[in-house]
Write a protein that holds these residues in place. Structure first.
Motif, mmCIF file in Angstrom:
data_model
loop_
_atom_site.group_PDB
_atom_site.id
_atom_site.type_symbol
_atom_site.label_atom_id
_atom_site.label_comp_id
_atom_site.label_asym_id
_atom_site.label_seq_id
_atom_site.Cartn_x
_atom_site.Cartn_y
_atom_site.Cartn_z
ATOM 1 N N GLY A 134 -5.890 4.623 0.846
ATOM 2 C CA GLY A 134 -5.082 4.631 -0.373
ATOM 3 C C GLY A 134 -5.605 3.652 -1.396
ATOM 4 O O GLY A 134 -5.668 3.958 -2.584
ATOM 5 N N SER A 135 -6.022 2.454 -0.950
ATOM 6 C CA SER A 135 -6.454 1.483 -1.947
ATOM 7 C C SER A 135 -7.816 1.853 -2.517
ATOM 8 O O SER A 135 -8.061 1.667 -3.708
ATOM 9 N N GLY A 181 -7.053 4.788 -4.899
ATOM 10 C CA GLY A 181 -6.302 4.357 -6.066
ATOM 11 C C GLY A 181 -7.136 3.483 -6.979
ATOM 12 O O GLY A 181 -7.029 3.554 -8.198
ATOM 13 N N TYR A 182 -8.000 2.655 -6.384
ATOM 14 C CA TYR A 182 -8.746 1.709 -7.213
ATOM 15 C C TYR A 182 -9.971 2.348 -7.846
ATOM 16 O O TYR A 182 -10.250 2.137 -9.022
ATOM 17 N N GLY A 184 -10.674 5.781 -7.886
ATOM 18 C CA GLY A 184 -10.281 6.989 -8.614
ATOM 19 C C GLY A 184 -11.411 8.000 -8.706
ATOM 20 O O GLY A 184 -12.285 8.061 -7.850
ATOM 21 N N ASP A 187 -11.376 10.201 -5.269
ATOM 22 C CA ASP A 187 -9.917 10.248 -5.184
ATOM 23 C C ASP A 187 -9.445 11.699 -5.102
ATOM 24 O O ASP A 187 -8.615 12.047 -4.258
ATOM 25 N N ARG A 237 -1.760 4.459 -2.589
ATOM 26 C CA ARG A 237 -2.529 4.851 -3.766
ATOM 27 C C ARG A 237 -1.694 4.696 -5.025
ATOM 28 O O ARG A 237 -2.144 4.145 -6.024
ATOM 29 N N GLY A 238 -0.446 5.178 -4.968
ATOM 30 C CA GLY A 238 0.426 5.059 -6.133
ATOM 31 C C GLY A 238 0.644 3.612 -6.510
ATOM 32 O O GLY A 238 0.552 3.227 -7.678
ATOM 33 N N MET A 263 -2.484 2.141 -8.024
ATOM 34 C CA MET A 263 -2.747 2.602 -9.397
ATOM 35 C C MET A 263 -1.894 1.837 -10.396
ATOM 36 O O MET A 263 -2.308 1.597 -11.529
ATOM 37 N N ARG A 322 -3.552 -1.553 -10.656
ATOM 38 C CA ARG A 322 -4.891 -1.504 -11.238
ATOM 39 C C ARG A 322 -4.882 -1.794 -12.740
ATOM 40 O O ARG A 322 -5.819 -2.357 -13.281
ATOM 41 N N SER A 330 0.127 -4.741 -3.725
ATOM 42 C CA SER A 330 0.687 -3.394 -3.635
ATOM 43 C C SER A 330 1.224 -3.082 -2.245
ATOM 44 O O SER A 330 1.529 -1.951 -1.942
#
Lengths: 325, 297
Positions: free
Chosen positions: B117-118, B121-122, B124, B128, B178-179, B182, B185, B212
């Motif tokens: 997820g990280s 999310g980071y 992208g 992603d 991930r959410g 984001m 970020r 997060s």
């Protein structure tokens, strides 16, 4: 490195952002230079590209969206745009550091402030845990925060103190150049003065150059040696602070000065500049200020005017300014 | 500029508050009665399960043909089963499997989900897209069905059940992380970290992940509860732990044949499962409130 090379020389910098397939022309051919120990004020409205210029120097533009299309940024003769990412990491926070606009959000909320300052020191000095923390506490005391508070978290500090922490971080490695992005905009007026005074004092002590981004001409008057007026990603007027303040030449600069309240004059409406800055998706063909200019001439809409010397250290990009209006 | 008074105050407060985030969260958690209840029940259950060999004189696997189907009595608090084994003993030993497997499976899922997820999310972009579409496929299949398929495909065994349980839990944790990433970020302190020369990996580990984690911690707590349930389900349908290993779901499965004549046999495993799941859910709910930054005092 030749002897008369400028300390920082930005030449014809062009930066674009891509947003949903469209191109935003954020910076369009900006050039300026800076000597050691000098302070340059970048003045302009929101969205004029001031912060983008600073971020390009540090090369921290948002990754896929922001791109430097053209130009060079020479620090002591080395083009920063040609360095590798790893080499850049050695420069960021070490030789060039940045103070961000909003102290409330520019510190990591889950890291003790002392740790955050030590992080820069450790990164660039290969220091072990203990001496880095020691240095961090020294830095905090330098900016007027008791060292005993180093082990506290950002939310336990007030806004003004957080900005001091950010400044302590920026100064920790004795950088050659500080990029201060509206360091006082988020603070109230009394704290603004203190913070500015502190930055200037520390800057003189360490003989550091600074680029101060602001929209406050009063701050420029207090702190800067040189001024560049930025509009729609271009430099409209550039030069020595005194020459510009005494003799603002570009109609835009004249308008900016007209918008400053004057205590000596009996209260009347402040003059403002009509209209809005141009849409960076779709810039005018001619002079970028032409749609709002009160002294606009026929060919202003058709051609751009390059910066031309109009005083000893005074450049202006208005073709008609030297003639007087 | 700093008066003596403020200096004194800051020094004292500094001492008290320095454990800040973690400590404050814990204090807020303690003020929530449901969460405290959940925490205490869970700790008691965990202690019972861990100390099982010292708490009960019986063997969980040995048959005792003289004592078949004993109802609850002072000698057998929860009665005995069709082989005369003490049900409480089996429940305590069975809890070792249920709980440890719950923890291990969710632990693996958390490691996988948080890193996936990280990174997504980071960083992208295309990576992603690909990973998230892949996880979408996973999530489109009902969780328990996926677990059953995987357990059936991998075969029986402690390790294989754990793999099945953790793999099915990764997508939800990854998506949540991930959410959360984001959102983080876009924060200015990440730009600030870049501006002091932090590498990308360091920014993810020291800045993005700690900031997060809050929703993930809640998800993990709740996840342990639902993994205990899933494990019970798997064992119930015969895909989880194999007899004679006592496992709560397997015990339910054994007892279902006697549900009408010996209802206590199915009741006690049910109570243990319910208590574990309930206490973890209470704790998770409390954590959700305690970690909510809007409630910062």
């Amino acid at each position: 490195m030749s002897g008369n090379e400028k300390f920082l020389k930005v030449d014809n910098l062009v930066v674009e952002y891509t947003s949903g397939g469209e191109i935003v022309h954020a910076v369009n051919g900006v050039s300026f230079s800076l000597e050691r120990g000098e302070t340059l004020g970048l003045v302009g409205e929101t969205g004029a590209g001031k912060t983008t210029i600073a971020k390009s120097i540090l090369r921290i533009l948002p990754d896929p969206q922001g791109k430097v299309r053209n130009g060079s940024i020479r620090l002591d003769g080395v083009d920063l745009l040609e360095l590798s990412e790893r080499e850049m990491q050695g420069i960021r926070g070490n030789r060039v550091s940045m103070v961000f606009q909003d102290p409330m959000t520019s510190l990591n909320p889950v890291m003790k402030v002392g740790e955050q300052i030590a992080e820069v020191i450790r990164k660039h000095n290969k220091k072990m845990e203990r001496p880095a923390i020691q240095k961090a506490i020294e830095m905090l005391e330098l900016v007027g925060i008791p060292g005993s508070r180093a082990m506290e978290y950002p939310h336990q500090f007030s806004g003004g103190m957080k900005q001091r922490v950010v400044i302590a971080m920026a100064l920790a490695c004795k950088p050659d150049l500080i990029l201060a992005d509206e360091p006082t905009s988020a603070l109230d007026v009394t704290i603004q003065a203190q913070v500015l005074e502190m930055i200037t004092e520390l800057k003189i002590k360490q003989n550091t150059s600074m680029i101060l981004i602001t929209h406050d001409l009063g701050v420029v008057g207090n702190v800067c040696d040189k001024v560049a007026v930025i509009y729609a990603g271009e430099v409209l007027e550039y030069g020595d602070k005194l020459e510009i303040f005494l003799n603002p030449s570009h109609p835009y600069t004249v308008g900016l000065f007209g918008a400053i309240p004057d205590l000596s004059v009996k209260s009347r409406r402040l003059t403002n500049i009509e209209g809005l800055p141009p849409d960076p998706f779709n810039l005018p063909v001619g002079c970028c200020f032409s749609p709002r200019c009160k002294n606009v001439r026929e060919d202003c809409f058709k051609r751009k005017f390059p910066l031309q010397q109009i005083g000893e250290k005074h450049y202006c990009s208005c073709g008609y300014a030297p003639l007087g209006f | 500029m700093i008066s003596i008074r403020t200096r004194f105050r800051t020094k004292k407060e500094g001492r008290e508050k320095s454990e800040s985030t973690l400590h404050a969260t814990f204090m807020r958690l303690c003020r929530n009665p449901t969460a405290v209840f959940g925490g205490i029940v869970f700790i008691i259950l965990a202690l019972l399960v861990i100390l099982a060999p010292w708490l009960t004189p019986y063997d969980y696997a040995a048959y005792d043909t003289k004592n078949l189907f004993q109802p609850p009595s002072p000698a057998h608090w929860c009665g005995t089963d069709q082989f005369g084994r003490d049900i409480l003993t089996r429940l305590l030993y069975g809890g070792r499997y249920s709980m440890s497997m719950g923890f291990i499976a969710v632990g693996f899922a958390a490691i996988g989900g948080v890193s996936l997820g990280s990174i997504c999310g980071y960083i992208g972009g295309r990576l992603d897209d690909i990973v998230m579409r892949f996880l979408d496929i996973f999530q489109a299949i009902p969780g328990i069905l996926l677990t059953i398929c995987m357990a059936a495909a991998l075969g029986n065994g402690f390790d294989k059940v754990i793999i099945a349980l953790s793999l099915t839990r990764i997508p939800s944790i990854a998506r949540l992380m991930r959410g959360s990433v984001m959102k983080i970020r876009g924060m200015e302190y990440l730009e600030a970290a870049e501006a002091i020369g932090c590498s990308k990996a360091r920014r993810i580990i020291k800045y993005v992940i700690p900031n997060s984690m809050a929703p993930v911690i809640v998800e993990v707590t709740m996840g342990i509860a639902s993994t205990v349930l899933q494990l019970a389900t798997l064992s119930y349908i015969g895909l989880g732990v194999q007899p004679p290993t006592p496992e709560w779901g397997a015990m339910l499965s054994d007892a279902k044949r006697y549900i009408l004549i010996k209802p206590y046999m199915i009741m006690f495993p049910g109570i243990f499962i319910a208590l574990t799941v309930l206490s973890l859910n209470f704790l998770g709910d409390g954590l959700r409130d305690a970690l909510d930054p809007k409630l910062k005092d």
